[in-house]
Enzyme design. Sequence first.
Site, mmCIF file in Angstrom:
data_model
loop_
_atom_site.group_PDB
_atom_site.id
_atom_site.type_symbol
_atom_site.label_atom_id
_atom_site.label_comp_id
_atom_site.label_asym_id
_atom_site.label_seq_id
_atom_site.Cartn_x
_atom_site.Cartn_y
_atom_site.Cartn_z
ATOM 1 N N SER A 153 10.395 -18.487 -25.002
ATOM 2 C CA SER A 153 9.097 -18.218 -24.544
ATOM 3 C C SER A 153 7.787 -17.487 -25.896
ATOM 4 O O SER A 153 7.051 -18.070 -25.412
ATOM 5 C CB SER A 153 9.101 -16.430 -23.856
ATOM 6 O OG SER A 153 9.779 -15.370 -24.904
ATOM 7 N N ARG A 154 8.797 -17.522 -27.340
ATOM 8 C CA ARG A 154 7.957 -17.506 -28.131
ATOM 9 C C ARG A 154 8.345 -17.916 -29.510
ATOM 10 O O ARG A 154 9.891 -18.324 -29.331
ATOM 11 C CB ARG A 154 7.291 -16.364 -28.324
ATOM 12 C CG ARG A 154 8.410 -14.879 -28.397
ATOM 13 C CD ARG A 154 7.877 -13.588 -28.981
ATOM 14 N NE ARG A 154 9.127 -12.538 -28.700
ATOM 15 C CZ ARG A 154 9.853 -12.323 -27.562
ATOM 16 N NH1 ARG A 154 9.206 -11.956 -26.657
ATOM 17 N NH2 ARG A 154 10.863 -11.428 -28.005
ATOM 18 N N SER A 189 21.460 -16.881 -39.180
ATOM 19 C CA SER A 189 20.134 -16.571 -40.154
ATOM 20 C C SER A 189 21.156 -16.886 -41.739
ATOM 21 O O SER A 189 22.285 -16.218 -41.453
ATOM 22 C CB SER A 189 20.215 -15.311 -39.789
ATOM 23 O OG SER A 189 19.052 -14.860 -40.592
ATOM 24 N N TYR A 208 22.979 -6.610 -36.902
ATOM 25 C CA TYR A 208 22.280 -7.907 -36.889
ATOM 26 C C TYR A 208 22.986 -8.870 -37.761
ATOM 27 O O TYR A 208 23.708 -10.151 -37.516
ATOM 28 C CB TYR A 208 21.231 -8.218 -37.370
ATOM 29 C CG TYR A 208 20.195 -8.925 -37.344
ATOM 30 C CD1 TYR A 208 20.200 -9.658 -35.888
ATOM 31 C CD2 TYR A 208 19.786 -9.694 -38.554
ATOM 32 C CE1 TYR A 208 19.162 -11.155 -36.216
ATOM 33 C CE2 TYR A 208 19.608 -11.148 -38.689
ATOM 34 C CZ TYR A 208 18.503 -11.689 -37.866
ATOM 35 O OH TYR A 208 18.078 -12.637 -37.201
ATOM 36 N N ALA A 224 26.504 -8.849 -39.172
ATOM 37 C CA ALA A 224 27.428 -9.241 -38.587
ATOM 38 C C ALA A 224 27.553 -10.197 -37.488
ATOM 39 O O ALA A 224 28.173 -10.808 -37.258
ATOM 40 C CB ALA A 224 28.318 -8.285 -38.810
ATOM 41 N N LYS A 232 25.286 -11.955 -37.323
ATOM 42 C CA LYS A 232 25.131 -13.690 -37.737
ATOM 43 C C LYS A 232 26.225 -14.587 -37.793
ATOM 44 O O LYS A 232 26.389 -15.388 -38.031
ATOM 45 C CB LYS A 232 23.909 -13.826 -38.198
ATOM 46 C CG LYS A 232 22.110 -13.914 -37.275
ATOM 47 C CD LYS A 232 21.855 -14.680 -36.713
ATOM 48 C CE LYS A 232 20.505 -14.198 -35.976
ATOM 49 N NZ LYS A 232 20.961 -15.496 -34.351
HETATM 50 P P1 NDP Z 1 10.753 -13.754 -31.064
HETATM 51 O O1 NDP Z 1 12.118 -12.558 -30.975
HETATM 52 O O2 NDP Z 1 9.608 -13.700 -32.008
HETATM 53 O O3 NDP Z 1 11.935 -14.231 -29.768
HETATM 54 C C1 NDP Z 1 13.025 -14.533 -29.454
HETATM 55 C C2 NDP Z 1 12.421 -14.823 -28.307
HETATM 56 O O4 NDP Z 1 14.689 -15.189 -27.675
HETATM 57 C C3 NDP Z 1 12.115 -14.813 -27.070
HETATM 58 O O5 NDP Z 1 12.073 -15.987 -26.248
HETATM 59 C C4 NDP Z 1 12.857 -13.940 -26.488
HETATM 60 O O6 NDP Z 1 12.512 -13.800 -24.322
HETATM 61 C C5 NDP Z 1 14.525 -14.636 -26.162
HETATM 62 N N1 NDP Z 1 15.631 -13.661 -26.151
HETATM 63 C C6 NDP Z 1 16.103 -13.007 -26.229
HETATM 64 N N2 NDP Z 1 16.736 -11.787 -26.098
HETATM 65 C C7 NDP Z 1 17.793 -12.901 -24.290
HETATM 66 C C8 NDP Z 1 18.227 -13.129 -23.634
HETATM 67 N N3 NDP Z 1 19.372 -11.765 -23.993
HETATM 68 N N4 NDP Z 1 18.503 -14.262 -23.045
HETATM 69 C C9 NDP Z 1 17.419 -14.862 -23.124
HETATM 70 N N5 NDP Z 1 16.528 -14.916 -24.563
HETATM 71 C C10 NDP Z 1 16.146 -14.206 -25.187
HETATM 72 O O7 NDP Z 1 12.360 -14.145 -33.060
HETATM 73 P P2 NDP Z 1 12.594 -15.668 -33.708
HETATM 74 O O8 NDP Z 1 11.624 -16.429 -33.176
HETATM 75 O O9 NDP Z 1 12.059 -15.235 -34.829
HETATM 76 O O10 NDP Z 1 13.982 -15.789 -34.033
HETATM 77 C C11 NDP Z 1 14.137 -16.910 -32.874
HETATM 78 C C12 NDP Z 1 16.095 -16.836 -33.437
HETATM 79 O O11 NDP Z 1 15.879 -17.245 -34.352
HETATM 80 C C13 NDP Z 1 17.527 -15.516 -32.998
HETATM 81 O O12 NDP Z 1 18.051 -16.033 -33.186
HETATM 82 C C14 NDP Z 1 16.709 -15.148 -34.827
HETATM 83 O O13 NDP Z 1 17.573 -14.297 -34.639
HETATM 84 C C15 NDP Z 1 16.908 -16.264 -35.295
HETATM 85 N N6 NDP Z 1 15.951 -16.153 -37.073
HETATM 86 C C16 NDP Z 1 14.861 -15.952 -36.880
HETATM 87 C C17 NDP Z 1 14.131 -15.262 -38.682
HETATM 88 C C18 NDP Z 1 12.931 -15.164 -38.956
HETATM 89 O O14 NDP Z 1 12.551 -14.573 -39.533
HETATM 90 N N7 NDP Z 1 11.825 -14.884 -37.536
HETATM 91 C C19 NDP Z 1 14.996 -15.260 -39.430
HETATM 92 C C20 NDP Z 1 16.249 -15.949 -38.704
HETATM 93 C C21 NDP Z 1 17.050 -16.103 -38.067
HETATM 94 P P3 NDP Z 1 12.899 -12.544 -24.236
HETATM 95 O O15 NDP Z 1 11.992 -12.032 -24.878
HETATM 96 O O16 NDP Z 1 11.422 -12.773 -23.292
HETATM 97 O O17 NDP Z 1 14.164 -12.584 -23.770
#
Ligand code: NDP
Length: 249
Positions: A12-13, A130, A143, A145, A147
């Site tokens: 979604s984002r 991560s 978080y 743990a 990852k």
């Molecule tokens: P965002 O919070 O921007 O996006 C997270 C996405 O995951 C959203 O689309 C959200 O949609 C979806 N989501 C969350 N929970 C669920 C669920 N239970 N079921 C289905 N969809 C879900 O995060 P980022 O884009 O920053 O992060 C993406 C990944 O990268 C994550 O795994 C994060 O841990 C990892 N990461 C990010 C870093 C960063 O600096 N940004 C660094 C290291 C790792 P919705 O809430 O609508 O369900």
Amino acid sequence: MDKQTIIVTGGSRGIGRAIVDRMLADGFNVATCGRGLRPEDLDEAVLWVQADVSISSDAEFLLKAANEEFGPVDVLVNNAGVQVEKSVLDSNDADWDLVMNINCRGVFNMCRAALPDMVQRGGNIINIGSISGMVSDPSMALYNASKAFVHGLTRSIAVDHGPKVRCNAIRPGWIMTEMAEDGFALARDPEKAMADALARHPVGRFGEPRDISNMVSWLASDQSSYVSGECFTVDGGMTAASPLNPGLF
Ligand code: NDP
């Protein structure tokens, strides 16, 4: 050649959306999910499934929906994740359930749903871990743990389900999304914390979602066919530094 099909969770984002857009551009059929309704700005070619990956029946439903729309799934990207910024001392049962159910059980649910078909036909799983699963960010105990679990599961799947299935993880550093902004917002002095973090990046900038989608594109392609069971750090060189203070040398 027939189009390949990919599922990207959490499109979604943020990073997930960048992966969705890149894989569309690479010529894949793309299915994605999130807990809410279809985002208005999602490309109409993408199959949107409202699904919570922490619920096993939702994970199975997502697989089924992708199969019905596009046929068998070739690549699975486990990107959906949440973060809670607390130490062990401050974490409660709800924090544990949220982080572990999404970041750990969610990845497990999706892999378990996709693997039966993948071990027959072949498949490719890419997990978004991560750097926090390798070096600990302060006040992010669950978080961090969760990852580390993702990195461990990645190796197990590669070992147990090769040669039909390849499985790798990406360890992003600071990628500028809502999640990263929330992290900095919690610092005592967010501006100072950002300036300090930036100064620790040998490439001189923070990451962008496309830095991760570029890596996904390569891992999803045959160019990486000899690569499995590996975790790739994509952090602008931040964790390459020794902890010694360079100002003293
Ligand atoms: P965002 O919070 O921007 O996006 C997270 C996405 O995951 C959203 O689309 C959200 O949609 C979806 N989501 C969350 N929970 C669920 C669920 N239970 N079921 C289905 N969809 C879900 O995060 P980022 O884009 O920053 O992060 C993406 C990944 O990268 C994550 O795994 C994060 O841990 C990892 N990461 C990010 C870093 C960063 O600096 N940004 C660094 C290291 C790792 P919705 O809430 O609508 O369900």
